[in-house]
Motif scaffolding. Structure first.
Motif, PDB file in Angstrom:
ATOM      1  N   LEU A   1       0.849  -1.181   0.000  1.00  0.00           N
ATOM      2  CA  LEU A   1       0.000   0.000   0.000  1.00  0.00           C
ATOM      3  C   LEU A   1       0.886   1.233   0.000  1.00  0.00           C
ATOM      4  O   LEU A   1       1.818   1.330   0.792  1.00  0.00           O
ATOM      5  CB  LEU A   1      -0.894  -0.019   1.246  1.00  0.00           C
ATOM      6  CG  LEU A   1      -2.047   0.955   1.305  1.00  0.00           C
ATOM      7  CD1 LEU A   1      -3.055   0.652   0.200  1.00  0.00           C
ATOM      8  CD2 LEU A   1      -2.736   0.859   2.657  1.00  0.00           C
ATOM      9  N   GLU A   2       0.606   2.136  -0.930  1.00  0.00           N
ATOM     10  CA  GLU A   2       1.368   3.381  -0.995  1.00  0.00           C
ATOM     11  C   GLU A   2       0.405   4.518  -1.320  1.00  0.00           C
ATOM     12  O   GLU A   2      -0.334   4.450  -2.302  1.00  0.00           O
ATOM     13  CB  GLU A   2       2.450   3.269  -2.078  1.00  0.00           C
ATOM     14  CG  GLU A   2       3.403   4.433  -2.120  1.00  0.00           C
ATOM     15  CD  GLU A   2       4.516   4.190  -3.119  1.00  0.00           C
ATOM     16  OE1 GLU A   2       4.520   4.873  -4.162  1.00  0.00           O
ATOM     17  OE2 GLU A   2       5.363   3.314  -2.851  1.00  0.00           O
ATOM     18  N   ASP A   3       0.406   5.545  -0.462  1.00  0.00           N
ATOM     19  CA  ASP A   3      -0.492   6.692  -0.630  1.00  0.00           C
ATOM     20  C   ASP A   3      -1.956   6.255  -0.770  1.00  0.00           C
ATOM     21  O   ASP A   3      -2.708   6.802  -1.584  1.00  0.00           O
ATOM     22  CB  ASP A   3      -0.082   7.542  -1.835  1.00  0.00           C
ATOM     23  CG  ASP A   3       1.295   8.158  -1.657  1.00  0.00           C
ATOM     24  OD1 ASP A   3       1.655   8.473  -0.504  1.00  0.00           O
ATOM     25  OD2 ASP A   3       2.018   8.315  -2.664  1.00  0.00           O
ATOM     26  N   GLY A   4      -2.341   5.246   0.005  1.00  0.00           N
ATOM     27  CA  GLY A   4      -3.714   4.782   0.002  1.00  0.00           C
ATOM     28  C   GLY A   4      -4.113   3.926  -1.185  1.00  0.00           C
ATOM     29  O   GLY A   4      -5.274   3.575  -1.342  1.00  0.00           O
TER      30      GLY A   4
END
Length: 137
Positions: free
Chosen positions: A78-81
């Protein structure tokens, strides 16, 4: 000769092809026959593909491991949602790969299991690896 359902004792699992593409298939539902692997048709639907040229090709059991994720050619994160993967996932109809990494709607399936990520690693020489998790269908 090999038969995924008969030899692994599982109806489904993960195929890691020689080019590191990954697919999650229910080979029992597809009716995979002897010496066949699930592949994708040009239309994006799973089909049986004759993988072995002769009846001497076999699936080799590498062993039982505590964490099958170590045998995948990447991860899900998960990255930046937003959910990302560095794997080439060619087929995963029910988002089983993200669930292995703690994402998606199937997380409850892993709760309460003693070793939820354990499973068997198999190899089909010239084609890749097969990963089976005992509690998957």
């Amino acid at each position: 000769m090999f038969n995924l359902h008969h030899d692994t004792g599982n109806e489904s699992g993960i195929i890691v092809y020689e080019d590191n593409a990954v697919g999650v298939f229910n080979w029992a539902a597809l009716g995979c026959e002897d010496n066949c692997l699930p592949m994708l048709s040009p239309f994006g639907t799973p089909i049986n593909w004759p993988a072995a040229a002769d009846d001497n090709d076999e699936i080799v059991h590498i062993g039982f491991v505590d964490d099958v994720r170590e045998y995948l050619p990447g991860t899900v994160f998960l990255e930046d949602g937003k959910l990302y993967t560095d794997m080439d996932i060619v087929y995963d109809e029910f988002d089983d790969i993200p669930a292995l990494f703690g994402f998606g709607p199937h997380l409850e399936s892993y709760n309460g299991r003693e070793k939820p990520y354990s499973g068997d690693i198999w190899e089909i020489p010239g084609w890749g690896k097969v990963i089976t998790i005992p509690w998957w269908n």
